[in-house]
Design an enzyme around this catalytic site. Structure first.
Site, mmCIF file in Angstrom:
data_model
loop_
_atom_site.group_PDB
_atom_site.id
_atom_site.type_symbol
_atom_site.label_atom_id
_atom_site.label_comp_id
_atom_site.label_asym_id
_atom_site.label_seq_id
_atom_site.Cartn_x
_atom_site.Cartn_y
_atom_site.Cartn_z
ATOM 1 N N ASP A 162 -42.229 -140.114 -41.878
ATOM 2 C CA ASP A 162 -43.480 -139.669 -42.494
ATOM 3 C C ASP A 162 -43.983 -138.362 -41.894
ATOM 4 O OD1 ASP A 162 -43.725 -141.759 -44.326
ATOM 5 O OD2 ASP A 162 -44.476 -143.109 -42.765
ATOM 6 N N PHE A 204 -39.616 -149.184 -51.621
ATOM 7 C CA PHE A 204 -39.564 -150.218 -50.595
ATOM 8 C C PHE A 204 -40.805 -150.093 -49.713
ATOM 9 C CE2 PHE A 204 -35.490 -152.583 -50.119
ATOM 10 C CZ PHE A 204 -34.946 -152.214 -51.337
ATOM 11 N N LYS A 247 -32.969 -125.268 -27.140
ATOM 12 C CA LYS A 247 -33.361 -126.540 -26.538
ATOM 13 C C LYS A 247 -34.644 -126.366 -25.710
ATOM 14 C CE LYS A 247 -31.805 -130.019 -23.319
ATOM 15 N NZ LYS A 247 -30.917 -130.303 -22.204
ATOM 16 N N ASN A 285 -35.853 -143.586 -36.979
ATOM 17 C CA ASN A 285 -36.326 -144.977 -36.936
ATOM 18 C C ASN A 285 -35.122 -145.920 -36.933
ATOM 19 O OD1 ASN A 285 -35.627 -145.654 -39.789
ATOM 20 N ND2 ASN A 285 -37.081 -143.993 -40.163
HETATM 21 O O1 C5P Z 1 -45.652 -145.250 -47.851
HETATM 22 P P1 C5P Z 1 -44.346 -145.619 -47.268
HETATM 23 O O2 C5P Z 1 -43.663 -144.488 -46.539
HETATM 24 O O3 C5P Z 1 -44.356 -146.870 -46.432
HETATM 25 O O4 C5P Z 1 -43.455 -145.982 -48.548
HETATM 26 C C1 C5P Z 1 -42.172 -146.438 -48.414
HETATM 27 C C2 C5P Z 1 -41.396 -146.019 -49.620
HETATM 28 O O5 C5P Z 1 -41.594 -144.631 -49.831
HETATM 29 C C3 C5P Z 1 -39.900 -146.191 -49.480
HETATM 30 O O6 C5P Z 1 -39.394 -146.498 -50.746
HETATM 31 C C4 C5P Z 1 -39.443 -144.832 -48.995
HETATM 32 O O7 C5P Z 1 -38.099 -144.573 -49.360
HETATM 33 C C5 C5P Z 1 -40.407 -143.899 -49.692
HETATM 34 N N1 C5P Z 1 -40.770 -142.689 -48.942
HETATM 35 C C6 C5P Z 1 -40.480 -141.464 -49.490
HETATM 36 N N2 C5P Z 1 -40.837 -140.312 -48.848
HETATM 37 C C7 C5P Z 1 -41.492 -140.364 -47.683
HETATM 38 C C8 C5P Z 1 -41.825 -141.611 -47.118
HETATM 39 C C9 C5P Z 1 -41.443 -142.765 -47.782
HETATM 40 O O8 C5P Z 1 -39.883 -141.416 -50.549
HETATM 41 N N3 C5P Z 1 -41.812 -139.237 -47.076
#
Ligand code: C5P
Length: 406
Positions: A281, A325, A291, A212
């Site tokens: 996510d 965050f 590859k 991202n």
């Molecule tokens: O639910 P969301 O992914 O938007 O939440 C964002 C927060 O969750 C951020 O603090 C990010 O660092 C953390 N996060 C995490 N593990 C993930 C996804 C997001 O710790 N897999």
């Protein structure tokens, strides 16, 4: 000892607001030495500042002709540089920013700037077109890359009749940035901050990945500020293009799984955890070792969720303070509050990432802090460095409030 502020006043209509800034700084406990440029003296008299600070205002590089003590006057800028904790320039005109950016030393203030080695805060004020001009914006970037704090000008009607960005930030806002930057403030002494920053990369094959736009700037600014304020800082960082902040222990990772492992490894040592990383996510669970070749056929990816590190920390945090965050494109405060509850955080820093010049990869941010106490604080638009200082201030206040109510 009070914080010693050298305040440079540039020549702009906002110079009168510098008088209010002096009052805000002195009532915050700072001692202020004012330095005025020649043109600033056309907008406001040195007498005003002398009366407010109780000190002689510095108005030129050399004392007036006939002054017998020419040696001491010629090294005065060095003395002022050494004897002050922070240099603030408000209003910072386009010309002053250009001189600072290029290292010109034509008067007392620009000479002082070059001789000064401590933190620098600049509050620009100018006509909208001058502010938006690429030359000014380039100078701004150069000054920020030196670690200076730019308190961004606000949007609104200007003295020249235009409406737009360019008016100097409110004196109270500038004073807050300055006072919270007290270099001698070591209020995180004894704390260990575990911080995550940047994006993660999830491999699709040995040469491709999903990621991202996160630049890591917010997390790195937090790490630098916390280290300056006396904390031991462990920064678990995804791939970013930023230099490591001074005095910070960096653990480099790529994927969400690696980030999780690094965070859990350092969890025990930490007292405060800030998860500013933009963790992917979804990932491809078992990426092919070779590859993937291009064929004429369509290609679908079957992605599975990554471990939610924040949620896991919420279950394992014990007495630690946990800050998450929330980068959102709508309903930011409601989403931040929902995340705070579901992931058991003490604070969630929410920001909208679909606004021009803010959020991902920009040097500025505008965030809302949603806290376990029920309080919501909106921080005005400012550099990520200034926002980092405010987040740390609020986090310490929050911990006191949580202790008091437990
Ligand atoms: O639910 P969301 O992914 O938007 O939440 C964002 C927060 O969750 C951020 O603090 C990010 O660092 C953390 N996060 C995490 N593990 C993930 C996804 C997001 O710790 N897999």
């Amino acid at each position: 000892m009070p914080m010693r502020v050298a305040l440079g006043v540039g020549g702009g209509i906002a110079a009168y607001k510098a008088a209010e800034l002096v009052r805000a700084l002195t009532s915050g406990g700072a001692a202020v030495q004012v330095v005025m440029t020649d043109s600033a003296q056309r907008f406001i008299t040195p007498l005003t500042f002398a009366a407010l600070t109780g000190r002689k205002v510095i108005t030129s590089l050399f004392s007036s002709a006939g002054d017998e003590d020419t040696l001491s006057s010629s090294i005065e800028h060095i003395r002022v540089a050494q004897e002050h904790d922070i240099l603030v320039v408000a209003p910072a005109t386009a010309d002053l920013m250009a001189q600072f950016s290029h290292g010109l030393a034509r008067d007392f203030l620009t000479t002082l700037y070059l001789a000064f080695t401590g933190p620098v805060v600049l509050a620009p004020a100018m006509n909208t077109n001058m502010w938006l001009h690429p030359a000014t914006q380039d100078n701004c970037k150069v000054l920020e890359s030196r670690g200076h704090i730019i308190v961004s000008p606000g949007d609104g009607p200007l003295a020249c009749g235009m409406v737009g960005p360019g008016r100097m930030a409110e004196p109270m806002q500038i004073a807050e940035v300055v006072l919270s930057h007290n270099a001698s403030k070591k209020d995180l002494d004894g704390e260990t901050l575990l911080l995550t920053a940047g994006p993660t990369r999830e491999a699709l094959d040995p040469v491709r990945f999903i990621s991202n736009h996160s630049s890591g700037k917010m997390g790195y600014a937090l790490a630098a500020a916390a280290a300056r304020r006396g904390a031991r800082v462990i920064l678990v960082s995804g791939p970013v293009k930023l230099p490591p902040p001074d005095g910070v222990q960096i653990v480099q990772v790529e994927s969400a799984a690696q980030m999780r492992a690094a965070v859990l490894q350092h969890l025990d040592a930490s007292t405060i955890i800030i998860k500013s990383a933009a963790v992917a996510d979804y990932h491809l669970e078992n990426p092919p070792k070779q590859k993937v070749k291009k064929t004429a056929a369509r290609l679908s990816l079957d992605l599975t969720p990554t471990p939610d590190i924040l949620a896991e920390l919420g279950r394992k945090k014990g007495g630690r303070l946990l800050i998450g965050f929330a980068a959102e494109t709508s309903n930011m405060v409601a989403e931040a509050r929902r995340k705070m509850e579901t992931k058991n955080c003490d604070m969630v820093v929410g920001n909208l990432v679909n606004q021009a010049g803010l959020g991902f990869d920009s040097d500025e941010n505008e965030v809302t802090l949603v806290m376990r106490t029920g309080e919501t604080v909106q921080l005005p638009r400012a550099s990520k460095r200034a926002i980092a200082e405010s987040i740390l201030d609020h986090l310490l206040k929050l911990r006191l409030a949580l202790y008091a109510s437990s």
